[in-house]
Design a protein around this motif. Structure first.
Motif, PDB file in Angstrom:
ATOM      1  N   THR A  32       1.141   3.899  -3.127  1.00  0.00           N
ATOM      2  CA  THR A  32       0.750   5.289  -2.852  1.00  0.00           C
ATOM      3  C   THR A  32       1.892   6.249  -3.196  1.00  0.00           C
ATOM      4  N   TYR A  40      -3.890   8.279 -10.341  1.00  0.00           N
ATOM      5  CA  TYR A  40      -4.806   8.080  -9.231  1.00  0.00           C
ATOM      6  C   TYR A  40      -6.203   7.719  -9.706  1.00  0.00           C
ATOM      7  N   SER A  41      -6.790   6.720  -9.082  1.00  0.00           N
ATOM      8  CA  SER A  41      -8.231   6.499  -9.152  1.00  0.00           C
ATOM      9  C   SER A  41      -8.630   6.007  -7.775  1.00  0.00           C
ATOM     10  N   ASP A  42      -9.919   6.018  -7.460  1.00  0.00           N
ATOM     11  CA  ASP A  42     -10.324   5.608  -6.110  1.00  0.00           C
ATOM     12  C   ASP A  42      -9.933   4.162  -5.811  1.00  0.00           C
ATOM     13  N   SER A  43      -9.742   3.368  -6.857  1.00  0.00           N
ATOM     14  CA  SER A  43      -9.376   1.959  -6.648  1.00  0.00           C
ATOM     15  C   SER A  43      -7.906   1.700  -7.003  1.00  0.00           C
ATOM     16  N   TYR A  44      -7.062   2.744  -6.827  1.00  0.00           N
ATOM     17  CA  TYR A  44      -5.665   2.617  -7.287  1.00  0.00           C
ATOM     18  C   TYR A  44      -4.898   1.499  -6.588  1.00  0.00           C
ATOM     19  N   LEU A  45      -5.218   1.223  -5.322  1.00  0.00           N
ATOM     20  CA  LEU A  45      -4.470   0.182  -4.604  1.00  0.00           C
ATOM     21  C   LEU A  45      -4.709  -1.187  -5.238  1.00  0.00           C
ATOM     22  N   ASP A  93       0.836  -1.206   0.000  1.00  0.00           N
ATOM     23  CA  ASP A  93       0.000   0.000   0.000  1.00  0.00           C
ATOM     24  C   ASP A  93       0.873   1.259   0.000  1.00  0.00           C
TER      25      ASP A  93
END
Lengths: 263, 263
Positions: free
Chosen positions: B243, B253-258, B239
């Protein structure tokens, strides 16, 4: 890393309610808990909790000063609110947070900081807004340093804030901020001014705020960041920033370094 | 950040046992799990698990290649063991890990890498040992780059490892490593060589290994690190490194990038 603890802020419901009811309990508790968790300054921000912000600032400062010996940061964009806080300060270290990089503003805040022996947070923004690049940020930082010298404020008591923008707005910004910090710490003057960020802006609108905050903080520390306004009650970010301090050779490693750094 | 997954290593009990029993199950499982968690290369290291290290390397490579399509890193200090692994490689990207910065060694390993279209990890150490400062590390890095050019190996396929020392040995070292990476990435040649670290050495003998590992990794990424040998099964370090990639503008970046960065 100087952790400036952000929780005594009228934008949070519990603090807003405490201000409105003149109930010192929650404020005292936050002052003590944040101090225990390693806060080097307690930021005090009235927010929009009171019609009379000056009276509210005075009350908050007095409550916090009665609770602990931790230095305080008076946080407001309004000069009279800062002045109200300064009036009741008991002589402990104090930080004025914040002023823009406009010369005429600096000409007011710098003498105020000198008069009260306070540190001063100065933002790399001016009437033209927040610069989006490295060069203009450093240019404003130079104005800030020149004004500090003119008014006799020790550069190390000037905390320059290069203003972090949300990563969702422009992903090139975090590395720009690293570079600005590096330049402020190495080329502006000797001794170098201090640097500070209001960290949480980086993660505005993201799904992973604490993770993005602490990762960004470690990156900025690697470039020499001195201070950040953060949630010291978040154990993960405190563990990360203290560990970065060890890796930057700013605090000495021992097996109990996470605990001793908080004391 | 190119995550080179460290777990298929005969130093770990489960892998040692699998090698000794010729039981492919645990190796296949590690290959698949590490791939799912975002490994870009699977490091394969026989360790001391077998008397015939060449046969063991061949067996491990074949098992891993049968399990997934993930690129592999052949990890040994012994040339015949590396060669044994290369012999059975099926044409997928492969990394040779590692060679020292001694000219006569590079003259052997560079042509081998070219012949097999492999990447090569080269350490900034030589017969005199591991340099303790920035300058000597960069000097050896220059030798490595010069040898790559001489032998026609694309500099981006050279992964220079500046060799992290434990923070308990010398707290000035992490920042030195940051600076060495910066110099390798900006002044040695264009295109720049790649950089890699064997991360876990930083936390040898400390009480907070995962925390120190991931904090150090983020700092190094802020200075341009390209790859690291890490435990990709540690969710926290993955993570953190993903990041840091977002904050370095290396992944979008997207909200589900991880999640998407692991695929």
């Amino acid at each position: 890393m100087i952790a400036v603890a952000e929780r005594i802020n009228g934008m949070f419901k519990d603090v807003r309610k405490a201000i409105q009811k003149k109930d010192p309990g929650p404020v005292i508790e936050l002052a003590l808990r944040q101090t225990e968790q390693g806060a080097r300054y307690l930021d005090i921000n009235v927010g929009t909790a009171a019609a009379d912000q000056q009276a509210a600032m005075r009350w908050l400062v007095e409550v916090v000063q009665g609770a602990c010996k931790t230095p305080i940061a008076l946080d407001s964009q309004k000069l009279p609110v800062i002045q109200a806080g300064l009036e009741v300060c008991d002589g402990r270290p104090v930080m004025i947070n914040s002023v823009s990089g406009d010369a005429e503003k600096l000409d007011v805040y710098m003498p105020l900081a000198v008069q009260h022996n306070a540190s001063l947070v100065a933002l790399t923004l001016n009437v033209d807004g927040v610069p989006q690049n490295i060069e203009q940020r450093v240019e404003i930082a130079m104005t800030i340093v020149a004004k500090a010298m003119e008014h006799g404020l020790d550069p190390t008591k000037v905390f320059i804030d290069p203003i972090i923008l949300p990563v969702t707005v422009d992903q090139k910004q975090p590395l720009y901020i690293c570079e600005v910090i590096k330049q402020i710490k190495t080329v502006l003057c000797d001794p170098a001014p201090s640097t500070i960020v209001g960290l949480s802006n980086i993660s505005q609108g993201t799904s992973q705020r604490p993770l993005i905050n602490r990762t960004c903080l470690v990156m900025l520390q690697a470039y020499g960041l001195d201070a950040a306004i953060i949630d010291v009650l978040d154990t993960d970010i405190m563990d990360a920033t203290i560990t970065a301090d060890v890796l930057m050779n700013r605090i000495i490693y021992s097996d109990s370094y996470l605990k001793s750094a908080r004391m």
